[in-house]
Write an enzyme that holds these catalytic residues in place. Sequence first.
Site, short mmCIF file in Angstrom:
data_model
loop_
_atom_site.label_atom_id
_atom_site.label_comp_id
_atom_site.label_asym_id
_atom_site.label_seq_id
_atom_site.Cartn_x
_atom_site.Cartn_y
_atom_site.Cartn_z
N GLU A 42 44.89 68.36 29.37
CA GLU A 42 46.08 69.13 29.01
C GLU A 42 46.78 68.62 27.75
O GLU A 42 47.45 69.38 27.06
CB GLU A 42 47.07 69.14 30.17
CG GLU A 42 46.65 69.97 31.36
CD GLU A 42 45.82 69.21 32.38
OE1 GLU A 42 45.58 69.72 33.47
OE2 GLU A 42 45.41 68.06 32.06
N HIS A 73 40.03 64.72 34.22
CA HIS A 73 40.64 66.04 34.37
C HIS A 73 39.97 66.84 35.48
O HIS A 73 38.74 66.93 35.54
CB HIS A 73 40.51 66.83 33.06
CG HIS A 73 40.98 68.26 33.19
ND1 HIS A 73 42.31 68.59 33.35
CD2 HIS A 73 40.28 69.43 33.24
CE1 HIS A 73 42.41 69.91 33.47
NE2 HIS A 73 41.20 70.43 33.40
N HIS A 101 52.55 68.72 35.07
CA HIS A 101 52.38 68.71 36.52
C HIS A 101 52.12 67.27 36.95
O HIS A 101 51.97 66.38 36.10
CB HIS A 101 51.24 69.63 36.98
CG HIS A 101 49.88 69.20 36.50
ND1 HIS A 101 49.42 69.48 35.23
CD2 HIS A 101 48.90 68.49 37.11
CE1 HIS A 101 48.19 68.98 35.10
NE2 HIS A 101 47.87 68.36 36.22
#
EC number: 3.4.11.-
Length: 275
Positions: free
Chosen positions: A10, A61, A117
């Site tokens: 991200e 990830h 997040h």
Amino acid sequence: MKVLISVDMEGISGVVHPVETNPERYDYERGRRLMTAEANAVIAGVLDAEPDATVWVADAHGPFKNILPEELDRRARLVRGKPRPLGMLGGLDEQTDAVLFVGYHARAASGPAVLAHTMSDAILDVRVWSRSLGEIGMNAALAGHFGVPVVLLSGDDVACGELRDLVPSAVTVPVKQALGQAAAVALHPEEARERLRPAAADAVRRHAEIVPFVVGGPVDVEVDLYSPVTVDLAMLVPGVSRAGGGRTVAFTVADFGEVYRLVQLLVQLGTIKPG
């Protein structure tokens, strides 16, 4: 010298939307290539500073199988796949001298921050001794549990600030400025890589000066969960209890290694739907 590079997606330059980070979406292959290229820039920087270093790269990830193995610098070892005991820091041990975070993102509810997040959509917040920690804090504390400093982070400007709050002397490389959850002003990927390589070299050269982020035990933890069903499932785990409102669980454990394992378990419980 052993160096571990943990690579998320991200926080990679140019990545701003889930279509670029989700294996089931159309632009994921571009995200994978950008992620692999930034990992290579950091590997090169580490080896510029320490040519004899052993470099491990943890794919950190989602499914932990995003980096393209055939395109990764052959001088590094790739830690790939899940589940694994240390999650995003697979390969970490007492012989590790430095950890570098590449492509990291800010914690949940810290916006405006790109794709912010904490671990998964199942978790709204993790509080350790009442201090909110996202993936940056959780992984920095896990490295600190092994006595290892986090010496570098790349990501958006919010993620960089998050690490500096925990490890003020760490090197940070903002590769984009967050405008929102799915928007940013990003460096060209080649510019990002040109900045990452010397920054990684500098960070590794100074690793002995950077103090690890250590959370001493025993550790009191509260976790806010998205689903009440996940809270119900968490009640089956020894030592976990309800706290506060209907979405919060609490536990006290001996050290941060146990904190990390329990939070990983809560993430997995969050994938279970009612029967």
